[in-house]
Structure formats: C-alpha cells, structure tokens
Design a protein around this motif. Structure first.
Motif, short mmCIF file in Angstrom:
data_model
loop_
_atom_site.label_atom_id
_atom_site.label_comp_id
_atom_site.label_asym_id
_atom_site.label_seq_id
_atom_site.Cartn_x
_atom_site.Cartn_y
_atom_site.Cartn_z
N UNK A 180 1.38 62.76 44.33
CA UNK A 180 1.63 64.27 44.33
C UNK A 180 2.79 64.61 45.42
N UNK A 181 2.44 64.06 46.82
CA UNK A 181 3.42 64.46 47.75
C UNK A 181 4.63 63.76 47.48
N UNK A 182 4.69 62.40 47.03
CA UNK A 182 6.02 61.82 46.81
C UNK A 182 6.67 62.42 45.88
N UNK A 183 6.02 62.59 44.67
CA UNK A 183 6.73 63.42 43.63
C UNK A 183 7.43 64.63 43.91
N UNK A 184 6.89 65.41 44.76
CA UNK A 184 7.22 66.60 45.13
C UNK A 184 8.49 66.48 46.22
N UNK A 185 8.44 65.44 47.04
CA UNK A 185 9.60 64.96 48.10
C UNK A 185 10.82 64.64 47.22
N UNK A 186 10.64 63.75 45.93
CA UNK A 186 11.51 63.44 45.25
C UNK A 186 12.49 64.67 44.41
N UNK A 187 11.59 65.53 43.92
CA UNK A 187 12.16 66.73 43.32
C UNK A 187 12.79 67.48 44.25
N UNK A 204 8.79 57.97 38.63
CA UNK A 204 8.49 58.84 37.74
C UNK A 204 7.22 59.38 37.76
N UNK A 205 6.35 58.55 37.74
CA UNK A 205 4.80 58.78 37.54
C UNK A 205 4.29 59.72 38.49
N UNK A 206 4.87 59.59 39.53
CA UNK A 206 4.45 60.37 40.91
C UNK A 206 4.85 61.91 40.76
N UNK A 207 5.89 61.94 40.14
CA UNK A 207 6.54 63.26 39.61
C UNK A 207 5.74 63.71 38.76
N UNK A 261 -6.47 51.26 51.64
CA UNK A 261 -5.95 52.76 51.05
C UNK A 261 -5.32 52.53 49.79
N UNK A 262 -5.54 53.05 48.49
CA UNK A 262 -4.77 52.59 47.40
C UNK A 262 -3.39 53.74 47.16
N UNK A 263 -2.74 53.38 48.09
CA UNK A 263 -1.35 54.35 47.95
C UNK A 263 -0.55 53.77 46.74
N UNK A 264 -0.15 54.92 45.77
CA UNK A 264 0.63 54.64 44.90
C UNK A 264 1.97 53.71 45.15
N UNK A 265 2.15 52.93 44.25
CA UNK A 265 3.45 51.87 44.65
C UNK A 265 4.73 52.65 44.53
N UNK A 266 4.75 53.72 43.68
CA UNK A 266 5.92 54.57 43.83
C UNK A 266 6.28 55.31 45.20
N UNK A 267 4.91 55.90 45.51
CA UNK A 267 4.87 56.71 46.58
C UNK A 267 5.25 55.83 47.92
N UNK A 268 4.43 54.54 47.85
CA UNK A 268 4.66 53.90 49.22
C UNK A 268 6.33 53.58 49.14
N UNK A 269 6.92 53.17 48.15
CA UNK A 269 8.50 53.06 48.16
C UNK A 269 9.40 54.24 48.61
N UNK A 270 8.75 55.24 48.27
CA UNK A 270 9.54 56.62 48.44
C UNK A 270 9.46 56.92 49.84
N UNK A 271 8.24 57.03 50.35
CA UNK A 271 7.76 57.28 52.01
C UNK A 271 8.72 56.29 52.77
N UNK A 272 8.49 54.92 52.54
CA UNK A 272 9.52 53.77 53.16
C UNK A 272 10.92 54.36 53.29
N UNK A 273 11.42 54.72 52.17
CA UNK A 273 12.90 55.00 52.06
C UNK A 273 13.23 56.18 52.94
N UNK A 274 12.26 57.10 53.26
CA UNK A 274 12.36 58.08 54.08
C UNK A 274 11.96 57.87 55.67
#
Length: 346
Positions: A180-187, A204-207, A261-274
C-alpha cells in the motif's frame, strides 16, 4: 457512470437531498432478510443474529488525507471506504453484516462521481455480504468525506483483541508488507489519472492494493472461530504501529526477524529505487490492511487449520512477543535496531 435522464456532469446540488438519497438507494444491493427498516426512514432497524455479539466500527476517508481524486477513481474511493472498516471487523474475528454510509459532498461534485463511489462500495458489499441500510448526505464546504459505520457479529469467546498476548507467543502476518505504501508512493510521483498504472506488473499490484485493499475477512473469521490466535490487529497504520500497540496492550515486548518479513517484491524495488531501506519502509508504512496475530505454542495445531482454510492467503511467522519490553528488528547478523513507528495522524 451516468444514468438516463441526467447529464454526466450534473452537480449533486441539482438533485436535492431527497433525490440524491433515492438515487443512492437504487444503486445498492437489496438488503438481507434481517433488515426490517432500511434506507428512507429516520433510522434503520435490523434483527441481530441470535446468540452472537455485535461488533461496531467506524472510519472516515477524507479527501487529501486518505485519498486523492487525481489518481483514485470514485469507485476506488467507495470500495476502500467499506474495505477499511471490514478489515477492522476481520481483526476482531467477526463477520461484517450491516453498514451506514455518510457522505459529505461538495455541492459542485458531479452526480456521476457519486454514482461511481456507490458502485464501488456496492461491489465489495456484495462480495462481503454486507447490507447498506442507511446513513446521511450533507453538503461539505471543503473536501469530499466518506464515513462508514460497520456492524458485524462474532460468537461469544471468539472475539479477538489487541490484548492478551504473552511472552513466547509467535507473531504472524497475512499477505505481504509495504504494498500500500509503495503503491501510494508511485501514484504521488507519477500518476495524473485514476487509470494510470506502472509498467512493472509487481509494482502495479502495489498500486491496486493501495486503491482497493482486500480485507482479510475469511482469515480473521477462522482465527476467531478456531481460537487459534491470542491477539489480532489489522495493519492499517503499518506493522510497526500494530506490533507496538499489541505489545503495549499485552505488557510485552517484541522481536521481529527482518529476514522473515514478507516485503512485497514490487514494494521492495520501489523503496530501493528511492534510496530507502525496504524493510524499514515496509514496517513503517500504512495502508496494508493485512492481519498481525499471535499464536501460543499449544495452539499451533489450530493454526494448521487456519492455513488449510485460508484459500491461498500467505501467512508468515515473523517473530515473537518477549518478556523484555523492548521492540526490535533483528538483522540476519544478530544485530538489533529499534522497531520503526507506523503512520500516525497527529
């Protein structure tokens, strides 16, 4: 989303309060048999389930705080308004049954946006078998506000709460963290329209998870029904907040293993990119609406029943409650850092 007889961008002020209420009622699912008086009277009346306790919860979504109409559609907003309340009922081990919906509407809000909002809410109501039986509409001089009060039922001695945890109990979470947090960040960084989604399928699944969170009603009900969990709480304000509240209410500490901790794969990449630590970002971010729960060693057999009946919802052991009152993340090398706090409004 318009219907015959109304221009797509007609403002709600043109319909009037009575006309708007009638329009909303016509778009909602037919109430369940136990509803004796529904929308249109001074108050709703329903017959409670025999032998069950009532659960009551309420959450308001405020434009600019909980959603942004630039990248969430009216249907997304309506869906989420019911979902966040259904998540609270799930965390109590209950089943949602009846909802009241109050809308605070800017007078220039298009009628088609109200239609979309109600359609999104009705979509989840059908799936969750919730009867929308009343509420209120009023004019707002500022932002759009959607306030839902949800009633549910739970059997006596099957209620899950945030207290009752004990040292040594294992901590588990459903689903994945940080989506949820990563999806909001991308939006916030990239979107300008409610249809915008990233090319990366996992992001996209995070969004999608941010726009339309999935309440874990089935798992919560099974946890309560089997009495497998000693405590339970949803992650609306993040895992860090949930663990902190469970520990404080239970008089314990907690240790979470970062490697588990089961961090969502898409979220992990988004956070690392930031340039963010993905574990810290996932633990401190909100909008996940997963469940955190604790299980005593003597009830692990009951947990197996939960896993068998969860219909594919992942459940991960992430740590344990401790006698030491400290709250820690444990790194793979054994080092510890203080548990980050979750989201807070004030």
């Amino acid at each position: 989303m318009s219907t015959p007889g109304s221009a797509p961008r007609t403002p709600v002020s043109a319909l009037g309060e009575r006309g708007l209420i009638d329009r909303i009622r016509d778009r909602l699912p037919t109430p369940a048999a136990g509803v004796l008086v529904g929308i249109g009277d001074d108050a709703a009346v329903f017959e409670p389930e025999r032998g069950a306790l009532q659960i009551l919860t309420t959450d308001a979504l405020v434009e600019g705080i909980h959603f942004d109409r630039r990248f969430s559609s009216p249907a997304d907003i309506g869906y989420k308004a019911l979902a966040v309340n259904a998540s609270d009922v799930a965390a109590m081990g209950g089943r949602p049954t009846h909802a009241l919906v109050s809308l605070m509407l800017p007078d220039n809000l298009p009628v088609c946006d109200v239609d979309g909002l109600i359609d999104g809410l009705a979509e989840l109501a059908r799936v969750a078998r919730v009867s929308v039986i009343g509420g209120n509409v009023t004019r707002s001089p500022g932002p759009l506000v959607v306030d839902v009060t949800l009633a549910g039922t739970v059997r006596r001695r099957r209620v899950l709460t945030r207290s009752g945890g004990r040292p040594g109990q294992a901590l588990y979470v459903t689903g994945a963290l940080g989506a949820g947090s990563a999806g909001l960040g991308w939006l916030q960084a990239h979107a300008s329209d409610p249809s915008d989604v990233p090319d990366d399928a996992e992001l996209a699944e995070c969004v999608r998870r941010y726009r339309r969170p999935v309440p874990r009603g089935r798992v919560g009900g099974i946890l309560g029904g089997t009495r497998a969990a000693a405590v339970c709480m949803d992650l609306s304000d993040g895992l860090g907040d949930a663990v902190r509240q469970v520990a404080e209410r239970s008089g314990t500490g907690a240790r979470l293993e970062t490697a588990r901790l089961p961090v969502a794969a898409g979220a992990r990449r988004w956070f690392e990119s930031r340039g963010l630590d993905p574990v810290v970002a996932a633990v401190s971010g909100g909008d996940d609406y997963e469940l955190l729960f604790a299980v005593d060693g003597r009830r692990r057999g009951r947990l197996r029943t939960v896993l068998q009946q969860a219909r594919g919802v992942p459940v991960t052991r992430i740590g344990e409650l401790t006698a030491d009152p400290g709250l820690y993340l444990v790194r793979p090398d054994g080092g510890t850092v203080d548990l980050p706090r979750g989201f807070a409004h004030f």
